[in-house]
Design a protein around this motif. Sequence first.
Motif, PDB file in Angstrom:
ATOM      1  N   THR A  64       0.775 -19.824  11.350  1.00 56.84           N
ATOM      2  CA  THR A  64       0.813 -18.367  11.492  1.00 56.84           C
ATOM      3  C   THR A  64       2.251 -17.901  11.681  1.00 56.84           C
ATOM      4  O   THR A  64       3.038 -18.534  12.382  1.00 56.84           O
ATOM      5  CB  THR A  64      -0.039 -17.924  12.696  1.00 56.84           C
ATOM      6  OG1 THR A  64      -1.385 -18.404  12.529  1.00 56.84           O
ATOM      7  CG2 THR A  64      -0.062 -16.409  12.825  1.00 56.84           C
ATOM      8  N   GLU A  80      -0.953 -18.703  21.465  1.00 55.99           N
ATOM      9  CA  GLU A  80      -0.519 -19.538  20.339  1.00 55.99           C
ATOM     10  C   GLU A  80       0.973 -19.819  20.436  1.00 55.99           C
ATOM     11  O   GLU A  80       1.417 -20.958  20.259  1.00 55.99           O
ATOM     12  CB  GLU A  80      -0.854 -18.859  19.016  1.00 55.99           C
ATOM     13  CG  GLU A  80      -2.319 -18.918  18.637  1.00 55.99           C
ATOM     14  CD  GLU A  80      -2.621 -18.217  17.324  1.00 55.99           C
ATOM     15  OE1 GLU A  80      -3.591 -18.598  16.649  1.00 55.99           O
ATOM     16  OE2 GLU A  80      -1.871 -17.276  16.966  1.00 55.99           O
ATOM     17  N   SER A  81       1.750 -18.799  20.733  1.00 52.38           N
ATOM     18  CA  SER A  81       3.202 -18.988  20.901  1.00 52.38           C
ATOM     19  C   SER A  81       3.502 -19.882  22.098  1.00 52.38           C
ATOM     20  O   SER A  81       4.351 -20.781  22.018  1.00 52.38           O
ATOM     21  CB  SER A  81       3.890 -17.624  21.076  1.00 52.38           C
ATOM     22  OG  SER A  81       3.725 -16.812  19.934  1.00 52.38           O
ATOM     23  N   SER A 126      -3.169 -24.254  13.225  1.00 57.22           N
ATOM     24  CA  SER A 126      -3.346 -22.851  12.868  1.00 57.22           C
ATOM     25  C   SER A 126      -2.231 -21.993  13.452  1.00 57.22           C
ATOM     26  O   SER A 126      -1.694 -21.093  12.780  1.00 57.22           O
ATOM     27  CB  SER A 126      -4.704 -22.353  13.367  1.00 57.22           C
ATOM     28  OG  SER A 126      -4.864 -20.980  13.134  1.00 57.22           O
ATOM     29  N   ALA A 127      -1.856 -22.258  14.708  1.00 62.71           N
ATOM     30  CA  ALA A 127      -0.764 -21.508  15.339  1.00 62.71           C
ATOM     31  C   ALA A 127       0.550 -21.753  14.611  1.00 62.71           C
ATOM     32  O   ALA A 127       1.347 -20.821  14.402  1.00 62.71           O
ATOM     33  CB  ALA A 127      -0.644 -21.908  16.811  1.00 62.71           C
ATOM     34  N   SER A 131       1.640 -22.219  23.456  1.00 67.10           N
ATOM     35  CA  SER A 131       1.260 -23.616  23.232  1.00 67.10           C
ATOM     36  C   SER A 131       2.321 -24.355  22.428  1.00 67.10           C
ATOM     37  O   SER A 131       2.675 -25.494  22.751  1.00 67.10           O
ATOM     38  CB  SER A 131      -0.093 -23.689  22.524  1.00 67.10           C
ATOM     39  OG  SER A 131      -0.026 -23.104  21.230  1.00 67.10           O
ATOM     40  N   ARG A 176       1.373 -14.357  15.794  1.00 68.72           N
ATOM     41  CA  ARG A 176       0.680 -15.256  16.710  1.00 68.72           C
ATOM     42  C   ARG A 176       0.214 -14.524  17.965  1.00 68.72           C
ATOM     43  O   ARG A 176       0.870 -13.585  18.421  1.00 68.72           O
ATOM     44  CB  ARG A 176       1.592 -16.416  17.120  1.00 68.72           C
ATOM     45  CG  ARG A 176       1.944 -17.365  15.994  1.00 68.72           C
ATOM     46  CD  ARG A 176       3.041 -18.329  16.407  1.00 68.72           C
ATOM     47  NE  ARG A 176       3.430 -19.209  15.305  1.00 68.72           N
ATOM     48  CZ  ARG A 176       4.593 -19.850  15.233  1.00 68.72           C
ATOM     49  NH1 ARG A 176       5.472 -19.737  16.227  1.00 68.72           N
ATOM     50  NH2 ARG A 176       4.861 -20.612  14.194  1.00 68.72           N
ATOM     51  N   MET A 226      -6.164 -24.459  24.139  1.00 67.63           N
ATOM     52  CA  MET A 226      -5.444 -24.301  22.873  1.00 67.63           C
ATOM     53  C   MET A 226      -4.994 -25.616  22.259  1.00 67.63           C
ATOM     54  O   MET A 226      -4.560 -25.653  21.107  1.00 67.63           O
ATOM     55  CB  MET A 226      -4.198 -23.420  23.097  1.00 67.63           C
ATOM     56  CG  MET A 226      -4.494 -21.986  23.497  1.00 67.63           C
ATOM     57  SD  MET A 226      -5.366 -21.065  22.220  1.00 67.63           S
ATOM     58  CE  MET A 226      -4.160 -21.110  20.894  1.00 67.63           C
ATOM     59  N   LYS A 262      -6.292 -26.025  16.345  1.00 68.62           N
ATOM     60  CA  LYS A 262      -5.717 -24.782  16.865  1.00 68.62           C
ATOM     61  C   LYS A 262      -4.199 -24.803  16.795  1.00 68.62           C
ATOM     62  O   LYS A 262      -3.567 -23.790  16.489  1.00 68.62           O
ATOM     63  CB  LYS A 262      -6.189 -24.544  18.307  1.00 68.62           C
ATOM     64  CG  LYS A 262      -7.649 -24.144  18.412  1.00 68.62           C
ATOM     65  CD  LYS A 262      -8.019 -23.821  19.850  1.00 68.62           C
ATOM     66  CE  LYS A 262      -9.473 -23.369  19.946  1.00 68.62           C
ATOM     67  NZ  LYS A 262      -9.864 -23.030  21.340  1.00 68.62           N
TER      68      LYS A 262
END
Length: 439
Positions: free
Chosen positions: A101, A110-111, A97-98, A113, A106, A89, A94
């Motif tokens: 969002t 994503e959360s 993008s996370a 990371s 997410r 990630m 990436k």
Amino acid sequence: MATVSEPAKYERLIGLYRGTTPGPTVVVITGVHGNELAGIKAAQAVLNRLQREKPTAFRGQLYVVAGNLAALNCPETKCRYIDSDLNRMFTPQKLASAFDTEPGQRTAEESESLELLRTLDDIFDSASDKVFCIDLHTVSSPAVPFIALEDNLVTRRWAQQFAVPLILGFEEELHGLLADYLSTHRGHVAMVLEAGLHEAPQSIQIHEAAIWVALDAAGILGFAAIRHSEHPLGRLRHAAGDKAWRCYDVRHVQPILDPSFEMAANFNAFDPVRTGEVVAHESGYPVATPTRGHLFMPNRQKQKRVGDDGFFVIRHVGKQSLLLSRWLRQSRWVHVLFHQLPGVRISPVDKQQILINPDYAAILKRQILHLLGYRILRHPNEVHLSRWRRFLLGCRRLAHALFAIPLQWIGWHRDDPQRSPEPNEWVATLRPLDRHQRR
């Protein structure tokens, strides 16, 4: 002081030990994969030992941070990740993008990371000296412990003190590694240490020894300050066997295209393989190695997903090559001459990158670029030629160079250096920490 959380419910900061004297910071990252608990148990043992003995020689601070809390605290046992591999990630794209969002939209990783990086950045901001990061992992098939690193000279010097084999070039094939991100985008010494099988008791012992070696190598706490039943460096060396201190370079990674992927039972890590040797099957078809070397990290996870790594092929790098590499990377004139070769040009989009004609890349190969300290960002359609064919192609290109280089120097070269990068060109750049040292 030291604090350790209860193992039943993991928190982001597993533990912290801070000496009374300022000094470097070692950050141990564990549990990036939820089914890899050996590093957490080892780190807790080290923290508990420090708390009991309170060595006065300890200077600096040791942090132990949990990676994927969602997977670690998942009700299902052996949950490697929830939605996607957290250790893929950490690319700028990436992460951006996370961040863009909405929190409620997410994915789990994503959360994770973003929260993990927020914790690490707080630690980095509090550091008053050098920062060393070690990401602890285990594997699904038998293997000796090894270190994977972004091959800059600073990290290499630190990693060479661990008496285990070093694997170079991982970050070029596995995009989004946490250790790679911390090195290239945060500017800290960072590496991955794989101890062995997930559930083997020996993996805990190897991770514990690695943490003690990390503290010694960082200049925080020498081995003599704590009485060990077995010397930590000796434990790592014994576990590595005849591969201690050896170095390897990644030459191929085989992606999984179908969940039916299955490794052959008679192949294990570091086994020698020939070109075209069948080492796995997928969708009923054999999967063969495209080049010779040693098989590495064969995937024997019970649950395989498309896009995961099936296996790697690595090749030994000699000590003389490492010494030559260090000298070449520190010599400015070598890079100046390299940029003058036909087929090599500086990218008009990013002056820190070079573009290489794919015909020349077949001769230069990645090992030559690695020798010069370049990190390969893109290598479409890499061709594995035999030595004889590569020799013939090299002679042809050498003859071309004898005519092209003088014309290029006097300005008669027809190649336009400002043309846009082409899809089939290789893209490479000097490694950020090496580039910083050369200034």
